[in-house]
Design a protein around this motif. Structure first.
Motif, PDB file in Angstrom:
ATOM      1  N   THR A 144       0.826  -1.198   0.000  1.00  0.00           N
ATOM      2  CA  THR A 144       0.000   0.000   0.000  1.00  0.00           C
ATOM      3  C   THR A 144       0.865   1.255   0.000  1.00  0.00           C
ATOM      4  OG1 THR A 144      -0.137   0.091   2.411  1.00  0.00           O
ATOM      5  CG2 THR A 144      -1.870  -1.150   1.273  1.00  0.00           C
ATOM      6  N   GLN A 145       0.231   2.326  -0.423  1.00  0.00           N
ATOM      7  CA  GLN A 145       0.889   3.632  -0.407  1.00  0.00           C
ATOM      8  C   GLN A 145      -0.127   4.666   0.045  1.00  0.00           C
ATOM      9  OE1 GLN A 145       3.453   4.656  -3.740  1.00  0.00           O
ATOM     10  NE2 GLN A 145       2.357   6.583  -3.918  1.00  0.00           N
ATOM     11  N   LYS A 146       0.307   5.556   0.918  1.00  0.00           N
ATOM     12  CA  LYS A 146      -0.574   6.618   1.386  1.00  0.00           C
ATOM     13  C   LYS A 146      -0.509   7.781   0.414  1.00  0.00           C
ATOM     14  CE  LYS A 146      -0.691   5.298   6.109  1.00  0.00           C
ATOM     15  NZ  LYS A 146       0.129   5.054   7.214  1.00  0.00           N
ATOM     16  N   ASN A 147      -1.688   8.264   0.013  1.00  0.00           N
ATOM     17  CA  ASN A 147      -1.818   9.399  -0.894  1.00  0.00           C
ATOM     18  C   ASN A 147      -2.780  10.400  -0.291  1.00  0.00           C
ATOM     19  OD1 ASN A 147      -0.212   8.227  -2.983  1.00  0.00           O
ATOM     20  ND2 ASN A 147      -1.946   6.939  -3.535  1.00  0.00           N
ATOM     21  N   THR A 148      -2.758  11.616  -0.799  1.00  0.00           N
ATOM     22  CA  THR A 148      -3.696  12.639  -0.364  1.00  0.00           C
ATOM     23  C   THR A 148      -4.797  12.765  -1.405  1.00  0.00           C
ATOM     24  OG1 THR A 148      -1.910  13.821   0.731  1.00  0.00           O
ATOM     25  CG2 THR A 148      -3.940  15.038   0.348  1.00  0.00           C
ATOM     26  N   ALA A 149      -6.047  12.586  -0.965  1.00  0.00           N
ATOM     27  CA  ALA A 149      -7.195  12.709  -1.853  1.00  0.00           C
ATOM     28  C   ALA A 149      -7.465  14.185  -2.134  1.00  0.00           C
ATOM     29  CB  ALA A 149      -8.418  12.054  -1.209  1.00  0.00           C
ATOM     30  N   GLU A 150      -8.318  14.450  -3.124  1.00  0.00           N
ATOM     31  CA  GLU A 150      -8.682  15.827  -3.451  1.00  0.00           C
ATOM     32  C   GLU A 150      -9.285  16.555  -2.262  1.00  0.00           C
ATOM     33  OE1 GLU A 150     -11.046  16.155  -6.977  1.00  0.00           O
ATOM     34  OE2 GLU A 150      -9.688  14.880  -8.136  1.00  0.00           O
ATOM     35  N   SER A 151      -9.945  15.788  -1.384  1.00  0.00           N
ATOM     36  CA  SER A 151     -10.566  16.380  -0.198  1.00  0.00           C
ATOM     37  C   SER A 151      -9.533  16.784   0.854  1.00  0.00           C
ATOM     38  CB  SER A 151     -11.547  15.387   0.421  1.00  0.00           C
ATOM     39  OG  SER A 151     -10.844  14.237   0.874  1.00  0.00           O
ATOM     40  N   GLY A 152      -8.287  16.351   0.639  1.00  0.00           N
ATOM     41  CA  GLY A 152      -7.243  16.622   1.613  1.00  0.00           C
ATOM     42  C   GLY A 152      -7.041  15.490   2.592  1.00  0.00           C
ATOM     43  N   ASP A 153      -7.939  14.505   2.573  1.00  0.00           N
ATOM     44  CA  ASP A 153      -7.821  13.345   3.453  1.00  0.00           C
ATOM     45  C   ASP A 153      -6.725  12.420   2.955  1.00  0.00           C
ATOM     46  OD1 ASP A 153      -9.979  14.244   4.939  1.00  0.00           O
ATOM     47  OD2 ASP A 153     -11.437  13.064   3.802  1.00  0.00           O
ATOM     48  N   GLU A 154      -6.078  11.749   3.879  1.00  0.00           N
ATOM     49  CA  GLU A 154      -5.070  10.763   3.517  1.00  0.00           C
ATOM     50  C   GLU A 154      -5.768   9.433   3.246  1.00  0.00           C
ATOM     51  OE1 GLU A 154      -1.905   9.019   6.234  1.00  0.00           O
ATOM     52  OE2 GLU A 154      -0.809  10.570   5.130  1.00  0.00           O
ATOM     53  N   VAL A 155      -5.480   8.832   2.098  1.00  0.00           N
ATOM     54  CA  VAL A 155      -6.069   7.544   1.734  1.00  0.00           C
ATOM     55  C   VAL A 155      -4.945   6.557   1.451  1.00  0.00           C
ATOM     56  CG1 VAL A 155      -8.226   8.495   0.826  1.00  0.00           C
ATOM     57  CG2 VAL A 155      -6.279   8.227  -0.697  1.00  0.00           C
ATOM     58  N   GLU A 156      -5.245   5.294   1.693  1.00  0.00           N
ATOM     59  CA  GLU A 156      -4.261   4.238   1.477  1.00  0.00           C
ATOM     60  C   GLU A 156      -4.659   3.462   0.219  1.00  0.00           C
ATOM     61  OE1 GLU A 156      -1.911   1.413   4.535  1.00  0.00           O
ATOM     62  OE2 GLU A 156      -4.073   1.262   4.581  1.00  0.00           O
ATOM     63  N   GLU A 157      -3.807   3.467  -0.780  1.00  0.00           N
ATOM     64  CA  GLU A 157      -4.080   2.797  -2.059  1.00  0.00           C
ATOM     65  C   GLU A 157      -3.376   1.451  -2.084  1.00  0.00           C
ATOM     66  OE1 GLU A 157      -3.444   3.504  -6.848  1.00  0.00           O
ATOM     67  OE2 GLU A 157      -2.527   4.883  -5.429  1.00  0.00           O
ATOM     68  N   VAL A 158      -4.104   0.416  -2.510  1.00  0.00           N
ATOM     69  CA  VAL A 158      -3.517  -0.916  -2.665  1.00  0.00           C
ATOM     70  C   VAL A 158      -2.817  -0.961  -4.019  1.00  0.00           C
ATOM     71  CG1 VAL A 158      -3.982  -3.391  -2.837  1.00  0.00           C
ATOM     72  CG2 VAL A 158      -5.262  -2.010  -1.204  1.00  0.00           C
ATOM     73  N   LEU A 159      -1.501  -1.165  -3.995  1.00  0.00           N
ATOM     74  CA  LEU A 159      -0.697  -1.208  -5.222  1.00  0.00           C
ATOM     75  C   LEU A 159      -0.480  -2.629  -5.716  1.00  0.00           C
ATOM     76  CD1 LEU A 159       2.079   1.342  -4.208  1.00  0.00           C
ATOM     77  CD2 LEU A 159      -0.006   1.796  -5.503  1.00  0.00           C
ATOM     78  N   GLY A 160      -0.557  -3.599  -4.813  1.00  0.00           N
ATOM     79  CA  GLY A 160      -0.327  -4.987  -5.184  1.00  0.00           C
ATOM     80  C   GLY A 160      -0.789  -5.913  -4.083  1.00  0.00           C
ATOM     81  N   TYR A 161      -0.876  -7.189  -4.409  1.00  0.00           N
ATOM     82  CA  TYR A 161      -1.282  -8.191  -3.426  1.00  0.00           C
ATOM     83  C   TYR A 161      -0.498  -9.471  -3.667  1.00  0.00           C
ATOM     84  CZ  TYR A 161      -3.981 -10.158  -7.261  1.00  0.00           C
ATOM     85  OH  TYR A 161      -4.344 -10.677  -8.474  1.00  0.00           O
ATOM     86  N   ALA A 162      -0.458 -10.318  -2.646  1.00  0.00           N
ATOM     87  CA  ALA A 162       0.169 -11.636  -2.769  1.00  0.00           C
ATOM     88  C   ALA A 162      -0.665 -12.630  -1.951  1.00  0.00           C
ATOM     89  CB  ALA A 162       1.597 -11.619  -2.267  1.00  0.00           C
ATOM     90  N   PHE A 163      -1.195 -13.647  -2.643  1.00  0.00           N
ATOM     91  CA  PHE A 163      -1.849 -14.753  -1.972  1.00  0.00           C
ATOM     92  C   PHE A 163      -0.755 -15.788  -1.752  1.00  0.00           C
ATOM     93  CE2 PHE A 163      -5.376 -12.586  -3.683  1.00  0.00           C
ATOM     94  CZ  PHE A 163      -6.549 -13.054  -3.111  1.00  0.00           C
ATOM     95  N   CYS A 164      -0.477 -16.119  -0.509  1.00  0.00           N
ATOM     96  CA  CYS A 164       0.633 -17.025  -0.198  1.00  0.00           C
ATOM     97  C   CYS A 164       0.121 -18.422   0.117  1.00  0.00           C
ATOM     98  CB  CYS A 164       1.420 -16.491   0.994  1.00  0.00           C
ATOM     99  SG  CYS A 164       2.074 -14.849   0.706  1.00  0.00           S
ATOM    100  N   MET A 165       0.915 -19.412  -0.248  1.00  0.00           N
ATOM    101  CA  MET A 165       0.597 -20.800   0.080  1.00  0.00           C
ATOM    102  C   MET A 165       1.806 -21.429   0.734  1.00  0.00           C
ATOM    103  SD  MET A 165      -1.545 -22.404  -2.952  1.00  0.00           S
ATOM    104  CE  MET A 165      -3.284 -22.094  -2.954  1.00  0.00           C
ATOM    105  N   PHE A 166       1.550 -22.185   1.775  1.00  0.00           N
ATOM    106  CA  PHE A 166       2.618 -22.905   2.465  1.00  0.00           C
ATOM    107  C   PHE A 166       2.615 -24.348   1.968  1.00  0.00           C
ATOM    108  CE2 PHE A 166       1.328 -19.654   5.651  1.00  0.00           C
ATOM    109  CZ  PHE A 166       2.500 -18.940   5.648  1.00  0.00           C
ATOM    110  N   GLN A 167       3.793 -24.829   1.605  1.00  0.00           N
ATOM    111  CA  GLN A 167       3.937 -26.226   1.206  1.00  0.00           C
ATOM    112  C   GLN A 167       5.036 -26.859   2.023  1.00  0.00           C
ATOM    113  OE1 GLN A 167       4.625 -26.128  -3.077  1.00  0.00           O
ATOM    114  NE2 GLN A 167       2.763 -27.330  -3.321  1.00  0.00           N
ATOM    115  N   GLN A 168       4.794 -28.115   2.432  1.00  0.00           N
ATOM    116  CA  GLN A 168       5.810 -28.841   3.172  1.00  0.00           C
ATOM    117  C   GLN A 168       6.158 -30.103   2.417  1.00  0.00           C
ATOM    118  OE1 GLN A 168       4.616 -29.546   7.198  1.00  0.00           O
ATOM    119  NE2 GLN A 168       4.478 -27.388   7.655  1.00  0.00           N
TER     120      GLN A 168
END
Length: 84
Positions: free
Chosen positions: A60-84
């Motif tokens: 995530t990255q914090k950005n400033t919205a037009e309203s002046g509020d700070e918003v957190e934008e999702v830039l990427g994701y990772a679904f993780c799997m554990f294998q043994q």
């Protein structure tokens, strides 16, 4: 940029990115990948986040919205799997 475990507030950002991935696949193979489909329903995505199996991380990255509020934008994701 921050990397952390995903939570419910990240669902719109994750869904947006999942849709972008779907459209890349649809453009390459429209016979297999239908537009506007979803890999996970919101309920399924929420269930995965709650059970932590597999864990989902977001970048995530914090950005400033037009309203002046700070918003957190999702830039990427990772679904993780554990294998043994």
């Amino acid at each position: 940029m921050d990397i952390r475990r995903a939570d419910k507030k990240d669902m719109p950002g994750i869904n947006k990115l999942l849709h972008q991935v779907l459209m890349v696949h649809h453009n390459g193979r429209p016979d297999l990948f239908k537009p506007n489909a979803k890999k996970y329903t919101d309920e399924e995505l929420e269930g995965i986040m709650e059970s932590d199996d597999p864990p989902i991380f977001v970048a995530t990255q914090k950005n400033t919205a037009e309203s002046g509020d700070e918003v957190e934008e999702v830039l990427g994701y990772a679904f993780c799997m554990f294998q043994q």
